[in-house]
Scaffold this motif. Structure first.
Motif, PDB file in Angstrom:
ATOM      1  N   LEU A  92       0.736  -0.997   0.034  1.00 11.84           N
ATOM      2  CA  LEU A  92       0.016   0.000  -0.082  1.00 11.84           C
ATOM      3  C   LEU A  92       0.900   1.358   0.016  1.00 11.84           C
ATOM      4  N   ASP A  93       2.137   1.259   0.936  1.00 14.77           N
ATOM      5  CA  ASP A  93       2.905   2.372   0.903  1.00 14.77           C
ATOM      6  C   ASP A  93       3.383   2.695  -0.835  1.00 14.77           C
ATOM      7  N   LEU A  94       3.490   1.717  -1.358  1.00 12.76           N
ATOM      8  CA  LEU A  94       4.192   1.891  -2.807  1.00 12.76           C
ATOM      9  C   LEU A  94       2.820   2.556  -3.815  1.00 12.76           C
ATOM     10  N   HIS A  95       1.766   2.654  -3.374  1.00 19.11           N
ATOM     11  CA  HIS A  95       0.671   3.399  -3.919  1.00 19.11           C
ATOM     12  C   HIS A  95       0.972   4.866  -4.018  1.00 19.11           C
ATOM     13  N   ARG A  96       1.867   5.322  -2.802  1.00 18.34           N
ATOM     14  CA  ARG A  96       2.463   7.054  -2.645  1.00 18.34           C
ATOM     15  C   ARG A  96       3.274   7.222  -3.732  1.00 18.34           C
ATOM     16  N   GLU A  97       3.085   8.502  -4.340  1.00 19.14           N
ATOM     17  CA  GLU A  97       4.028   8.776  -5.580  1.00 19.14           C
ATOM     18  C   GLU A  97       5.410   8.976  -5.075  1.00 19.14           C
ATOM     19  N   ARG A  98       5.578   9.393  -3.817  1.00 19.33           N
ATOM     20  CA  ARG A  98       6.674   9.666  -3.146  1.00 19.33           C
ATOM     21  C   ARG A  98       7.572   8.314  -3.120  1.00 19.33           C
ATOM     22  N   ALA A  99       6.866   7.221  -2.750  1.00 13.34           N
ATOM     23  CA  ALA A  99       7.498   6.004  -2.724  1.00 13.34           C
ATOM     24  C   ALA A  99       7.988   5.406  -4.110  1.00 13.34           C
ATOM     25  N   GLN A 100       6.760   5.712  -5.147  1.00 14.13           N
ATOM     26  CA  GLN A 100       7.204   5.284  -6.477  1.00 14.13           C
ATOM     27  C   GLN A 100       8.326   5.997  -7.224  1.00 14.13           C
ATOM     28  N   ALA A 101       8.566   7.363  -6.569  1.00  9.92           N
ATOM     29  CA  ALA A 101       9.596   7.987  -7.322  1.00  9.92           C
ATOM     30  C   ALA A 101      10.851   7.579  -6.923  1.00  9.92           C
ATOM     31  N   ILE A 102      11.317   6.850  -5.991  1.00 12.79           N
ATOM     32  CA  ILE A 102      12.385   6.211  -5.525  1.00 12.79           C
ATOM     33  C   ILE A 102      12.822   5.084  -6.480  1.00 12.79           C
ATOM     34  N   PHE A 103      11.834   4.321  -6.890  1.00 15.17           N
ATOM     35  CA  PHE A 103      12.161   3.354  -7.544  1.00 15.17           C
ATOM     36  C   PHE A 103      12.011   3.522  -9.196  1.00 15.17           C
ATOM     37  N   LYS A 104      11.632   4.734  -9.479  1.00 19.16           N
ATOM     38  CA  LYS A 104      11.794   5.323 -10.842  1.00 19.16           C
ATOM     39  C   LYS A 104      13.077   5.591 -10.989  1.00 19.16           C
ATOM     40  N   VAL A 105      13.883   6.323  -9.907  1.00 17.84           N
ATOM     41  CA  VAL A 105      15.146   6.819 -10.042  1.00 17.84           C
ATOM     42  C   VAL A 105      15.986   5.551  -9.870  1.00 17.84           C
ATOM     43  N   ASN A 106      15.730   4.743  -9.178  1.00 19.42           N
ATOM     44  CA  ASN A 106      16.370   3.270  -9.218  1.00 19.42           C
ATOM     45  C   ASN A 106      16.492   2.462 -10.353  1.00 19.42           C
ATOM     46  N   ASN A 107      15.253   2.790 -11.080  1.00 11.47           N
ATOM     47  CA  ASN A 107      15.207   2.085 -12.371  1.00 11.47           C
ATOM     48  C   ASN A 107      16.305   2.700 -13.450  1.00 11.47           C
ATOM     49  N   THR A 108      16.220   3.963 -13.190  1.00  6.79           N
ATOM     50  CA  THR A 108      17.045   4.832 -14.251  1.00  6.79           C
ATOM     51  C   THR A 108      18.395   4.472 -13.913  1.00  6.79           C
ATOM     52  N   LEU A 109      18.931   4.372 -12.729  1.00  9.76           N
ATOM     53  CA  LEU A 109      20.221   4.008 -12.435  1.00  9.76           C
ATOM     54  C   LEU A 109      20.860   2.756 -12.857  1.00  9.76           C
ATOM     55  N   LEU A 110      19.660   1.709 -12.697  1.00  6.79           N
ATOM     56  CA  LEU A 110      20.128   0.378 -13.203  1.00  6.79           C
ATOM     57  C   LEU A 110      20.132   0.293 -14.777  1.00  6.79           C
ATOM     58  N   GLN A 111      19.249   1.191 -15.514  1.00  9.28           N
ATOM     59  CA  GLN A 111      19.448   1.206 -16.935  1.00  9.28           C
ATOM     60  C   GLN A 111      20.558   1.899 -17.315  1.00  9.28           C
ATOM     61  N   ALA A 112      21.099   3.094 -16.603  1.00  2.98           N
ATOM     62  CA  ALA A 112      22.297   3.686 -16.803  1.00  2.98           C
ATOM     63  C   ALA A 112      23.499   2.970 -16.757  1.00  2.98           C
ATOM     64  N   TYR A 113      23.331   2.241 -15.565  1.00  2.81           N
ATOM     65  CA  TYR A 113      24.587   1.326 -15.524  1.00  2.81           C
ATOM     66  C   TYR A 113      24.589   0.372 -16.628  1.00  2.81           C
ATOM     67  N   ARG A 114      23.615  -0.441 -17.017  1.00  2.00           N
ATOM     68  CA  ARG A 114      23.770  -1.249 -18.126  1.00  2.00           C
ATOM     69  C   ARG A 114      24.143  -0.727 -19.315  1.00  2.00           C
ATOM     70  N   GLU A 115      23.585   0.449 -19.660  1.00  2.00           N
ATOM     71  CA  GLU A 115      23.978   1.342 -20.797  1.00  2.00           C
ATOM     72  C   GLU A 115      25.456   1.636 -20.940  1.00  2.00           C
ATOM     73  N   PHE A 116      25.865   2.169 -19.754  1.00  2.00           N
ATOM     74  CA  PHE A 116      27.403   2.318 -19.608  1.00  2.00           C
ATOM     75  C   PHE A 116      28.141   1.291 -19.896  1.00  2.00           C
ATOM     76  N   MET A 117      27.872   0.098 -19.212  1.00  2.00           N
ATOM     77  CA  MET A 117      28.592  -1.018 -19.284  1.00  2.00           C
ATOM     78  C   MET A 117      28.738  -1.608 -20.783  1.00  2.00           C
ATOM     79  N   GLU A 118      27.484  -1.586 -21.475  1.00  2.00           N
ATOM     80  CA  GLU A 118      27.368  -2.120 -22.805  1.00  2.00           C
ATOM     81  C   GLU A 118      28.472  -1.352 -23.711  1.00  2.00           C
ATOM     82  N   LYS A 119      28.498  -0.069 -23.397  1.00  2.00           N
ATOM     83  CA  LYS A 119      29.349   0.946 -24.434  1.00  2.00           C
ATOM     84  C   LYS A 119      30.795   0.549 -23.982  1.00  2.00           C
TER      85      LYS A 119
END
Ligand code: ATP
Ligand code: MG
Length: 447
Positions: free
Chosen positions: A140-167
């Motif tokens: 239920l906590d994950l219904h909150r936009e403020r909690a979701q924001a953390i995992f949106k940022v986390n997702n970008t970090l994961l993708q950026a890490y993969r993107e960097f490593m592939e390059k």
């Protein structure tokens, strides 16, 4: 309480969502649209009723006017409970007061799932519910936009890490999580009964990433690690994940540079995509600078600031001090005393001021906390055997690992960086548990 009558109005299970419009796309659409989401809020001004609909892409104000909106819809706008899931049909009209400049005139409201009341936690943006209780109801906590924001940022970090490593030309690897012997030394492991044998949950993918770098040269992984540390801190989890990297024909200096560029790329991507989330957490970050200091230089610096440094490790206090002295900087602390590093770290020719043997191991400190440890590894079987013995570890448990360096092993180096710790530091979160969906700590195994 939700009235009995209302729960009967919950629609059947045959819901066709193929005509769905996401809220972020709604603003540019004309004609009747169909939206799905959660009831974020309702407001009743007797003749006019507001309902704020929320989906993963945003929020939209729905307005009902007595006499204009059908009675059935007008009533539902009053009765539907917060966080219930609804389908709403309607047309958008311009509105100066509405957020985004538009609001929806509803022509149909269908209740798909009623949220029981009272909600067990405060789901408002600045929830007043304490973290442990929020984690008890994390779904239920994950219904909150403020909690979701953390995992949106986390997702970008994961993708950026993969993107960097592939390059960089690295290969993403998948390693086993059940292992035969401790990969980091020490006793903080979770035992697993593996048929007739005793096994462990992995503390790191260290030994496997080394073996792989000795054939595929550059490898990376996002790898889960389990550490049975009994202490309860704001920066440790018992199950966490690491950004791992390992590279052949490289020493500590080369992989420190890779780590610096990698973190810079990750932060850059967060800055590009997440102004909203950074603002939500009131965070001002910039792409970090890089500073290199030897362990001895840090010890001298800390003496000046009356800060305690361990003999062969940095205290949390000294990490914090480094963060203060070098804000927005990745501080590499290298030429680390050998005694403070695991068995696989390469000894160096250098000696410290008290004659202590130094190593090619390092830590990276960012925003006042260790984000990564790394270094050049030992690729010489005899030296590795010697180091196991010096650490009091059983050489026979590591036969495969030692043997892997007998058939053509290049020099190699690498690092591991905490996934949750990185997200925590970037958003300035007060506790690492905020940065993991379903944390595992000393007291928490559910949900
Ligand atoms: P620390 O000194 O902060 O306890 P460590 O030296 O034991 O960390 P490493 O084995 O060097 O940890 O792991 C590499 C990185 O993984 C760390 O720098 C940190 O960012 C992250 N990390 C390590 N242990 C944990 C943990 N228990 N919970 C969350 N992240 C961790
Ligand atoms: Mg470390």
């Amino acid at each position: 309480m939700v009235k009995e009558k209302k729960s009967k109005e919950v629609s059947n299970y045959d819901i066709d969502t193929t005509k769905r419009t996401y809220i972020k796309d709604a603003f540019s659409k004309s004609g009747e649209i169909e939206l799905y989401g959660w009831v974020h809020d309702t407001r009743d001004l007797s003749k006019i009723r507001f309902l704020v609909l929320r989906d993963i892409t945003g929020r939209l104000q729905v307005v009902g006017i007595k006499g204009e909106t059908s009675d059935d819809i007008f009533e539902k706008m009053h009765d539907v409970s917060r966080e219930s899931v609804v389908k709403i049909k309607g047309t958008l009209k311009d509105s100066k007061q509405a957020p985004g400049g538009k609001e929806l005139n509803p022509t149909e409201i269908e209740i798909i799932s009623v949220a029981e009341q009272p909600l067990p936690i405060d789901v408002s943006d600045h929830s007043k519910t304490e973290l442990p209780k929020r984690l008890d109801f994390r779904f239920l906590d994950l219904h909150r936009e403020r909690a979701q924001a953390i995992f949106k940022v986390n997702n970008t970090l994961l993708q950026a890490y993969r993107e960097f490593m592939e390059k960089e030309g690295a290969f993403e690897a998948i390693f086993p999580s059940i292992i035969g012997a401790s990969s980091e030394g020490g006793t903080e492991v979770y035992p697993v009964q593996y048929f007739e044998k005793k096994a462990l949950l992995s503390q790191s993918c260290q030994l496997y990433k080394q073996m792989l770098a000795c054939s595929m040269e550059k490898v990376y992984a996002v790898f889960p690690v389990w550490r049975a540390e009994k202490h309860n801190t704001i920066r440790h989890l018992n199950e966490s994940r690491q950004y791992d990297f390992e590279m052949a024909f490289a020493d500590d200096k080369i992989v420190m540079d890779v780590l610096a560029r990698c973190v810079q790329h990750m932060v850059k991507k967060v800055l590009e995509k997440h102004s909203k989330e950074l603002e939500m957490y009131d965070v001002k970050i910039k792409v970090p600078d890089v500073k290199y200091l030897t362990f001895h230089e840090v010890a001298e610096l800390m003496k000046k600031h009356n800060c305690h440094v361990g003999k062969d490790d940095l205290s949390p206090e000294s990490e914090r001090k480094l963060g203060e002295l070098y804000p927005d900087t990745i501080v590499f602390v290298h030429d680390w005393p050998l005694s403070g590093k695991p068995f696989y770290i390469m000894p160096s020719d250098k000696k410290g001021p008290n004659g202590e043997q130094l190593s090619k191991g390092f830590d990276a400190i960012y925003k006042g906390m260790e984000i990564s440890s790394g270094g050049q590894r030992i690729h010489i079987p005899e030296l590795l055997t010697q180091r196991f013995k010096a650490k009091g570890m059983k050489v026979e448990n590591f036969k495969d690992y030692i043997d892997s360096f007998r058939y053509g092993a290049p020099i190699h180096a690498g690092w591991g960086m905490g996934v949750e710790r990185m997200t925590m530091l970037i958003l300035g979160l007060p506790n690492i548990r905020e940065a993991v969906l379903f944390p595992r700590d000393r007291d928490r195994l559910t949900p």
